[in-house]
Design a protein around this motif. Structure first.
Motif, PDB file in Angstrom:
ATOM      1  N   GLY A   1       0.843  -1.181   0.000  1.00  0.00           N
ATOM      2  CA  GLY A   1       0.000   0.000   0.000  1.00  0.00           C
ATOM      3  C   GLY A   1       0.879   1.231   0.000  1.00  0.00           C
ATOM      4  N   VAL A   2       0.275   2.391  -0.151  1.00  0.00           N
ATOM      5  CA  VAL A   2       1.005   3.657  -0.089  1.00  0.00           C
ATOM      6  C   VAL A   2       0.975   4.123   1.359  1.00  0.00           C
ATOM      7  CG1 VAL A   2       1.099   6.044  -0.886  1.00  0.00           C
ATOM      8  CG2 VAL A   2       0.391   4.227  -2.465  1.00  0.00           C
ATOM      9  N   THR A   3       2.129   4.309   1.939  1.00  0.00           N
ATOM     10  CA  THR A   3       2.203   4.700   3.343  1.00  0.00           C
ATOM     11  C   THR A   3       2.337   6.212   3.480  1.00  0.00           C
ATOM     12  OG1 THR A   3       4.612   4.606   3.525  1.00  0.00           O
ATOM     13  CG2 THR A   3       3.411   2.538   3.804  1.00  0.00           C
ATOM     14  N   LYS A   4       1.862   6.735   4.615  1.00  0.00           N
ATOM     15  CA  LYS A   4       2.004   8.174   4.856  1.00  0.00           C
ATOM     16  C   LYS A   4       3.463   8.539   5.094  1.00  0.00           C
ATOM     17  CE  LYS A   4      -1.094   8.603   8.160  1.00  0.00           C
ATOM     18  NZ  LYS A   4      -1.829   7.313   8.140  1.00  0.00           N
ATOM     19  N   SER A   5       4.275   7.566   5.445  1.00  0.00           N
ATOM     20  CA  SER A   5       5.688   7.845   5.697  1.00  0.00           C
ATOM     21  C   SER A   5       6.494   7.950   4.407  1.00  0.00           C
ATOM     22  CB  SER A   5       6.285   6.737   6.574  1.00  0.00           C
ATOM     23  OG  SER A   5       6.287   5.497   5.879  1.00  0.00           O
ATOM     24  N   GLY A   6       5.903   7.564   3.281  1.00  0.00           N
ATOM     25  CA  GLY A   6       6.619   7.650   2.005  1.00  0.00           C
ATOM     26  C   GLY A   6       7.537   6.479   1.720  1.00  0.00           C
ATOM     27  N   THR A   7       7.425   5.422   2.502  1.00  0.00           N
ATOM     28  CA  THR A   7       8.306   4.263   2.339  1.00  0.00           C
ATOM     29  C   THR A   7       8.129   3.621   0.962  1.00  0.00           C
ATOM     30  OG1 THR A   7       8.462   3.761   4.694  1.00  0.00           O
ATOM     31  CG2 THR A   7       8.730   1.917   3.173  1.00  0.00           C
ATOM     32  N   VAL A   8       9.246   3.291   0.331  1.00  0.00           N
ATOM     33  CA  VAL A   8       9.245   2.564  -0.938  1.00  0.00           C
ATOM     34  C   VAL A   8      10.224   1.403  -0.805  1.00  0.00           C
ATOM     35  CG1 VAL A   8       9.481   2.680  -3.440  1.00  0.00           C
ATOM     36  CG2 VAL A   8       8.898   4.751  -2.155  1.00  0.00           C
ATOM     37  N   TYR A   9       9.713   0.186  -0.848  1.00  0.00           N
ATOM     38  CA  TYR A   9      10.544  -1.008  -0.717  1.00  0.00           C
ATOM     39  C   TYR A   9      11.258  -1.327  -2.034  1.00  0.00           C
ATOM     40  CZ  TYR A   9       8.956  -2.723   3.860  1.00  0.00           C
ATOM     41  OH  TYR A   9       8.719  -2.885   5.200  1.00  0.00           O
ATOM     42  N   TYR A  10      12.404  -1.957  -1.906  1.00  0.00           N
ATOM     43  CA  TYR A  10      13.077  -2.529  -3.076  1.00  0.00           C
ATOM     44  C   TYR A  10      12.271  -3.725  -3.588  1.00  0.00           C
ATOM     45  CZ  TYR A  10      17.481   0.002  -2.176  1.00  0.00           C
ATOM     46  OH  TYR A  10      18.449   0.982  -2.015  1.00  0.00           O
ATOM     47  N   PRO A  11      12.290  -3.974  -4.892  1.00  0.00           N
ATOM     48  CA  PRO A  11      11.658  -5.199  -5.427  1.00  0.00           C
ATOM     49  C   PRO A  11      12.621  -6.379  -5.295  1.00  0.00           C
ATOM     50  CG  PRO A  11      12.516  -3.879  -7.228  1.00  0.00           C
ATOM     51  CD  PRO A  11      12.804  -3.102  -5.972  1.00  0.00           C
ATOM     52  N   TYR A  12      12.921  -6.763  -4.047  1.00  0.00           N
ATOM     53  CA  TYR A  12      14.029  -7.697  -3.836  1.00  0.00           C
ATOM     54  C   TYR A  12      13.746  -9.093  -4.376  1.00  0.00           C
ATOM     55  CZ  TYR A  12      11.459  -7.121   0.643  1.00  0.00           C
ATOM     56  OH  TYR A  12      10.514  -6.911   1.615  1.00  0.00           O
ATOM     57  N   TRP A  13      12.471  -9.533  -4.373  1.00  0.00           N
ATOM     58  CA  TRP A  13      12.209 -10.872  -4.903  1.00  0.00           C
ATOM     59  C   TRP A  13      12.442 -10.909  -6.414  1.00  0.00           C
ATOM     60  CZ3 TRP A  13      12.895 -13.018  -0.729  1.00  0.00           C
ATOM     61  CH2 TRP A  13      12.229 -12.678   0.439  1.00  0.00           C
TER      62      TRP A  13
ATOM     63  N   ASP B   1      -7.749   2.991  -0.528  1.00  0.00           N
ATOM     64  CA  ASP B   1      -8.440   4.255  -0.724  1.00  0.00           C
ATOM     65  C   ASP B   1      -8.022   4.875  -2.049  1.00  0.00           C
ATOM     66  OD1 ASP B   1      -9.881   4.200   1.641  1.00  0.00           O
ATOM     67  OD2 ASP B   1      -8.255   5.096   2.798  1.00  0.00           O
ATOM     68  N   LEU B   2      -8.569   6.068  -2.336  1.00  0.00           N
ATOM     69  CA  LEU B   2      -8.280   6.737  -3.611  1.00  0.00           C
ATOM     70  C   LEU B   2      -6.812   7.082  -3.785  1.00  0.00           C
ATOM     71  CD1 LEU B   2     -11.328   9.166  -3.956  1.00  0.00           C
ATOM     72  CD2 LEU B   2     -10.923   7.010  -5.171  1.00  0.00           C
ATOM     73  N   ASP B   3      -6.092   7.248  -2.680  1.00  0.00           N
ATOM     74  CA  ASP B   3      -4.675   7.583  -2.778  1.00  0.00           C
ATOM     75  C   ASP B   3      -3.773   6.374  -2.534  1.00  0.00           C
ATOM     76  OD1 ASP B   3      -5.489   7.458  -0.174  1.00  0.00           O
ATOM     77  OD2 ASP B   3      -4.353   9.188   0.527  1.00  0.00           O
ATOM     78  N   GLY B   4      -4.354   5.176  -2.566  1.00  0.00           N
ATOM     79  CA  GLY B   4      -3.547   3.967  -2.462  1.00  0.00           C
ATOM     80  C   GLY B   4      -3.255   3.519  -1.045  1.00  0.00           C
ATOM     81  N   ARG B   5      -3.845   4.170  -0.066  1.00  0.00           N
ATOM     82  CA  ARG B   5      -3.622   3.762   1.315  1.00  0.00           C
ATOM     83  C   ARG B   5      -4.551   2.620   1.693  1.00  0.00           C
ATOM     84  NH1 ARG B   5      -5.233   7.271   4.605  1.00  0.00           N
ATOM     85  NH2 ARG B   5      -4.040   6.545   6.396  1.00  0.00           N
ATOM     86  N   HIS B   6      -4.137   1.854   2.709  1.00  0.00           N
ATOM     87  CA  HIS B   6      -4.899   0.675   3.115  1.00  0.00           C
ATOM     88  C   HIS B   6      -6.310   1.036   3.574  1.00  0.00           C
ATOM     89  CE1 HIS B   6      -0.701  -0.931   3.867  1.00  0.00           C
ATOM     90  NE2 HIS B   6      -1.221  -1.852   3.085  1.00  0.00           N
ATOM     91  N   ARG B   7      -7.234   0.197   3.212  1.00  0.00           N
ATOM     92  CA  ARG B   7      -8.606   0.278   3.714  1.00  0.00           C
ATOM     93  C   ARG B   7      -8.914  -1.050   4.409  1.00  0.00           C
ATOM     94  NH1 ARG B   7     -12.467   1.354  -0.889  1.00  0.00           N
ATOM     95  NH2 ARG B   7     -12.070   3.561  -0.476  1.00  0.00           N
ATOM     96  N   CYS B   8      -9.311  -0.990   5.662  1.00  0.00           N
ATOM     97  CA  CYS B   8      -9.609  -2.203   6.406  1.00  0.00           C
ATOM     98  C   CYS B   8     -10.891  -2.827   5.869  1.00  0.00           C
ATOM     99  CB  CYS B   8      -9.760  -1.884   7.893  1.00  0.00           C
ATOM    100  SG  CYS B   8      -9.988  -3.338   8.925  1.00  0.00           S
TER     101      CYS B   8
END
Length: 486
Positions: free
Chosen positions: A22-34, A411-418
């Motif tokens: 998901g898109v986090t409010k912290s701006g975290t972007v993971y590497y595509p390590y797999w 959500d509309l901005d890519g954040r998690h929706r429970c």
């Protein structure tokens, strides 16, 4: 063979490799390590490999199509639950432009729902279930040699209008045989595209082991991809990667070890640390840790450069911890936090709302417990139930799962929706409470004073916090604006 490994376009900063994409409010972007591990194996097998990661730069499909090497033979798309509809649309668009290519889907979601996906998407050539490094290599080699590929283990596909599921591919037992993932970063990626709020920037993410022996009912990768046993690289192999990073990425300030639980075997952790010290390898690092790690191991880790432990405390209710099969006590968590402070290692605490038996009262207990633990930073989030997990099965059986339209999971901005409604606690409430508690935790007078004290004791850490805070509040503002326009 020309092979494209693609993290498809979706929301900016949407990382499919993270445990809850998901898109986090912290701006975290993971590497595509797999994908990068698979790229290294294919590269070593003599194939022409290309990786395109759309997430960091928010690449559009048109931009990606312009970057793809001419006439790709095989296109591999990483997938995730919330992005599945988008990923299939991307596949359809690519098939129009590259109709001769062979299309493969990978990821935890297609592993769990291979049958259902193939029933509705006959245009998929193959799904590789689970750990796909070697199965993909075998598939590409078979295609390159014009040999039959349909009997390769781990594959799901359609043959003669019937859906076929081959036996699972065995887990890779000797992880030292895998190429260093950081070598693939050097070849295919830009480290400045990736960001982890809890780490110093720029950072690199590595994997030193796969799987997890603990039985937490919500954790997706051990239940779908890597299994519930911890397979790990040797200390020599891990330290060789640390040395490679130090020698080849002079700007990188921290190594983030992204194993589900790096500290499963404390002696192995200490052996790695001793080698780092013996070889004079100096770089900060952080890792995911089980909240029962002993003080001695923490002290050795600190001496070897460990800055931060990321711990899943999850709840302040022992009853809830037992129901989610956490196999952790509140007393162990308190001792862990106390020992971390003694060792001088920071802790980022993770707390989950919405597990079996959750009530307004247990949520209050969790927040009070979080304050008592005194983590350097904390995050509260609702339970995300992913196909293939016991949590997903529980939510369906109890009638708590609101939808199986996976496009509704963001959500509309890519954040998690429970997407679960518990008795007395709707999914929307769980999301709002999680956000409120995260904000409340970091805006307490005590916490603010602690951070200003950190300015004088550890100014680098203070600046990292400020950078993360600015990103958080900026994204929170955007989310609020979007929510009000819905």
């Amino acid at each position: 063979m020309r092979v494209l490994l693609l993290n498809p376009p979706f929301f900016k900063s949407y990382s499919r490799s993270q445990r809850s994409p998901g898109v986090t409010k912290s701006g975290t972007v993971y590497y595509p390590y797999w994908l990068c591990y698979a790229a290294g194996i294919l590269d070593n097998s003599g194939h022409e490999v290309q990786i395109i990661d759309a997430a960091p730069k928010n690449l559009t499909l048109d931009a990606i199509e312009g970057q793809i090497c001419p006439h790709p033979d095989i296109i591999v798309l990483d997938t995730s639950t919330a992005s599945m509809d988008n990923d299939l649309q991307t596949l359809g668009s690519l098939k129009q432009k590259f109709p001769a290519a062979f299309y493969v889907l990978v990821g935890s979601h297609v592993t769990a729902l291979a049958q259902k996906i193939l029933e509705h998407e006959p245009g998929i050539n193959a799904i590789i279930r689970g750990e796909y490094d070697h199965a993909l290599r075998d598939l590409v080699n078979a295609r390159a040699g014009n040999r039959p590929w349909q009997d390769i283990r781990g594959l799901s596909y359609i043959r003669d209008n019937s859906i076929c599921h081959n036996p699972d591919y065995p887990y890779i037992e000797n992880l030292d045989t895998l190429p260093l993932v950081s070598q693939q970063y050097k070849k295919f990626l830009d480290v400045r595209d990736y960001y982890f709020a809890a780490a110093d920037y720029p950072m690199i993410m590595i994997i030193t082991g796969r799987g997890c022996p603990f039985k937490c009912f919500y954790c997706v990768y051990p239940q779908t991809v890597h299994g519930r046993a911890y397979r790990y690289r040797s200390p020599d192999n891990v330290v060789r990667e640390f040395k490679y990073i130090v020698d080849n990425f002079p700007d990188v300030k921290e190594v983030v070890i992204e194993d589900d639980t790096f500290t499963v075997h404390p002696k192995r952790v200490r052996d790695i640390c001793e080698l780092l010290l013996t070889q004079g390898i100096k770089i900060k690092w952080s890792c995911n840790a089980r909240a029962h790690l002993d003080l001695h191991t923490m002290q050795v880790m600190k001496k070897a450069g460990c800055r931060l432990l990321i711990a899943g405390y999850e709840s302040g209710s022992q009853t809830l911890l037992d129901r989610m099969a956490k196999n952790l006590t509140l007393e162990q968590s308190l001792a862990f936090s106390k020992n971390a402070r003694k060792a001088g290692v920071l802790v980022h605490g993770c707390f989950m709302l919405g597990c079996p038996g959750e009530t307004s009262e247990t949520i209050k207990q969790t927040y009070s417990f979080a304050k008592k633990l005194g983590c350097d930073s904390a995050q509260f989030y609702p339970l995300f139930v992913y196909p293939g997990t016991e949590a997903y099965t529980w939510a369906k059986q109890e009638g708590y799962l609101k939808t199986e339209d996976f496009s509704q999971w963001l959500d509309l901005d890519g954040r998690h929706r429970c997407v679960i409604d518990l008795p007395g606690l709707a999914g929307k409430d769980l999301t709002q409470i999680s956000e409120r508690l995260t904000l409340k935790y970091h805006t307490r007078i005590f916490f603010i004073l602690y951070k200003f004290k950190q300015l004088f004791i550890n100014p680098v850490e203070f600046l990292r916090t400020m950078r993360s805070g600015i990103k958080y509040f900026a994204r929170l503002f955007v989310h609020v604006c979007l929510t009000r326009t819905q």
